[in-house]
Design an enzyme around this catalytic site. Structure first.
Site, short mmCIF file in Angstrom:
data_model
loop_
_atom_site.label_atom_id
_atom_site.label_comp_id
_atom_site.label_asym_id
_atom_site.label_seq_id
_atom_site.Cartn_x
_atom_site.Cartn_y
_atom_site.Cartn_z
N ASP A 7 -2.98 -4.58 -9.87
CA ASP A 7 -2.41 -3.43 -9.18
C ASP A 7 -0.90 -3.57 -9.17
O ASP A 7 -0.36 -4.68 -9.22
CB ASP A 7 -2.94 -3.34 -7.73
CG ASP A 7 -2.47 -2.07 -7.03
OD1 ASP A 7 -2.73 -0.98 -7.55
OD2 ASP A 7 -1.82 -2.18 -5.97
N GLU A 9 2.86 -1.82 -7.32
CA GLU A 9 3.54 -0.89 -6.42
C GLU A 9 4.83 -0.47 -7.11
O GLU A 9 5.46 -1.27 -7.83
CB GLU A 9 3.83 -1.54 -5.07
CG GLU A 9 2.60 -1.97 -4.30
CD GLU A 9 1.67 -0.83 -3.91
OE1 GLU A 9 2.14 0.34 -3.86
OE2 GLU A 9 0.48 -1.08 -3.68
N GLU A 52 9.91 7.81 1.17
CA GLU A 52 8.49 8.18 1.11
C GLU A 52 7.65 7.09 0.45
O GLU A 52 6.48 6.91 0.77
CB GLU A 52 8.30 9.51 0.38
CG GLU A 52 8.90 9.59 -1.01
CD GLU A 52 10.30 10.16 -1.02
OE1 GLU A 52 10.66 10.81 -2.02
OE2 GLU A 52 11.04 9.96 -0.02
N HIS A 57 4.08 1.59 1.00
CA HIS A 57 3.88 0.16 0.79
C HIS A 57 4.75 -0.74 1.66
O HIS A 57 4.53 -1.95 1.70
CB HIS A 57 4.09 -0.22 -0.69
CG HIS A 57 5.33 0.37 -1.31
ND1 HIS A 57 6.60 0.14 -0.83
CD2 HIS A 57 5.47 1.18 -2.39
CE1 HIS A 57 7.48 0.76 -1.60
NE2 HIS A 57 6.82 1.42 -2.54
N HIS A 154 -0.34 -0.30 1.54
CA HIS A 154 -0.68 -0.71 0.18
C HIS A 154 0.12 -1.96 -0.17
O HIS A 154 1.30 -2.08 0.12
CB HIS A 154 -0.32 0.41 -0.81
CG HIS A 154 -1.23 1.59 -0.71
ND1 HIS A 154 -2.31 1.76 -1.55
CD2 HIS A 154 -1.24 2.65 0.11
CE1 HIS A 154 -2.93 2.88 -1.24
NE2 HIS A 154 -2.29 3.44 -0.22
N ASP A 159 -4.54 -5.32 -2.74
CA ASP A 159 -5.34 -4.27 -3.38
C ASP A 159 -6.10 -4.81 -4.59
O ASP A 159 -7.22 -4.38 -4.86
CB ASP A 159 -4.45 -3.11 -3.81
CG ASP A 159 -4.08 -2.20 -2.64
OD1 ASP A 159 -4.49 -2.51 -1.50
OD2 ASP A 159 -3.37 -1.20 -2.85
#
Length: 234
Positions: A7, A9, A52, A57, A154, A159
């Site tokens: 995963d 970010e 945002e 995260h 997140h 994750d």
């Protein structure tokens, strides 16, 4: 078989408009068992992180300012995933970002990540298994009774660990019918089909659960039912 649940970010949704990777997390499975080997790295994106994105995260400019840029970690990351099957939830998103980061390297000897790894999209797999239903990681955790209570924000490593649980649950848990104490190379190559052919002409002994085992089973179901907050149909 080596599989890696991965995963990322990022600062946003589109690398072509300047968004960058800020975190990579990956955990390794070998023969569908977690090996406790993982890769985790925060990355300085050479740009600011929009508010945002921070709300998703929690990763801020201040936190990232002393982290390495992608070019400094590219070789270590690619060496970790090289030759593995990458299992990614919504794979086109992460693969697009990784390939964009690779393309920005001053001397990109790696090419694209799919040149080195097989890519499996677990979101596509979930949509095939549960058509017309929500198939986000959170929704799959709820459906498959996987605890994701630590997932308040997140995070790439968390994750990827949750995705490992989800993927194994979706695809059947254990990989074969071989007894766990038999670790020989020959045994590991026997598949369920050949096992069935070898035993078809033999009468199998039926072992019934004892009253004590049945009580333990009912207690375990009650525990799962209480934890999930719903009545089980088992």
């Amino acid at each position: 078989m080596r599989q890696i649940l991965l995963d990322t970010e990022t600062t946003g949704f589109d690398p072509l408009t300047g968004d960058r990777i800020i975190e990579i997390g990956a955990v390794e499975l070998v023969k569908r068992r977690l090996t406790n080997r993982h890769y985790h790295q925060y990355i300085y994106p050479e740009r600011s992180v929009p508010q945002e994105a921070i709300e998703v995260h929690g990763i801020t400019d201040e936190f990232l300012k002393d982290k390495p840029v992608f070019a400094q970690i590219a070789d270590a990351f690619m060496q970790f995933v090289d030759g593995a099957e990458l299992i990614i939830h919504n794979a086109p998103f992460d693969v697009g970002f990784i390939n964009h980061e690779l393309s920005l390297l001053p001397n990109n000897t790696w090419g694209k990540i799919e040149d080195h790894c097989k890519i499996t999209d677990s979101l596509k797999l979930a949509r095939q298994m549960y058509p017309g239903q929500r198939n986000s990681l959170d929704a799959l955790c709820k459906r498959l009774y996987i605890d994701n209570s630590n997932r308040t924000l997140h995070g790439a490593l968390l994750d990827s660990e949750i995705l490992a649980d989800v993927y194994l649950a979706m695809t059947g848990g254990q990989t074969d019918l071989i007894l766990s104490h038999d670790n020989s190379e020959e045994a590991s190559q026997i598949d369920a089909g050949s096992f069935g052919k070898k035993t078809a002409n033999h009468q199998l002994k039926i072992l019934y659960a004892s009253n004590e085992e049945l009580d333990l089973h009912r207690a375990k179901l009650a525990q799962i039912e209480k934890k999930s907050g719903r009545q089980l149909d088992w």
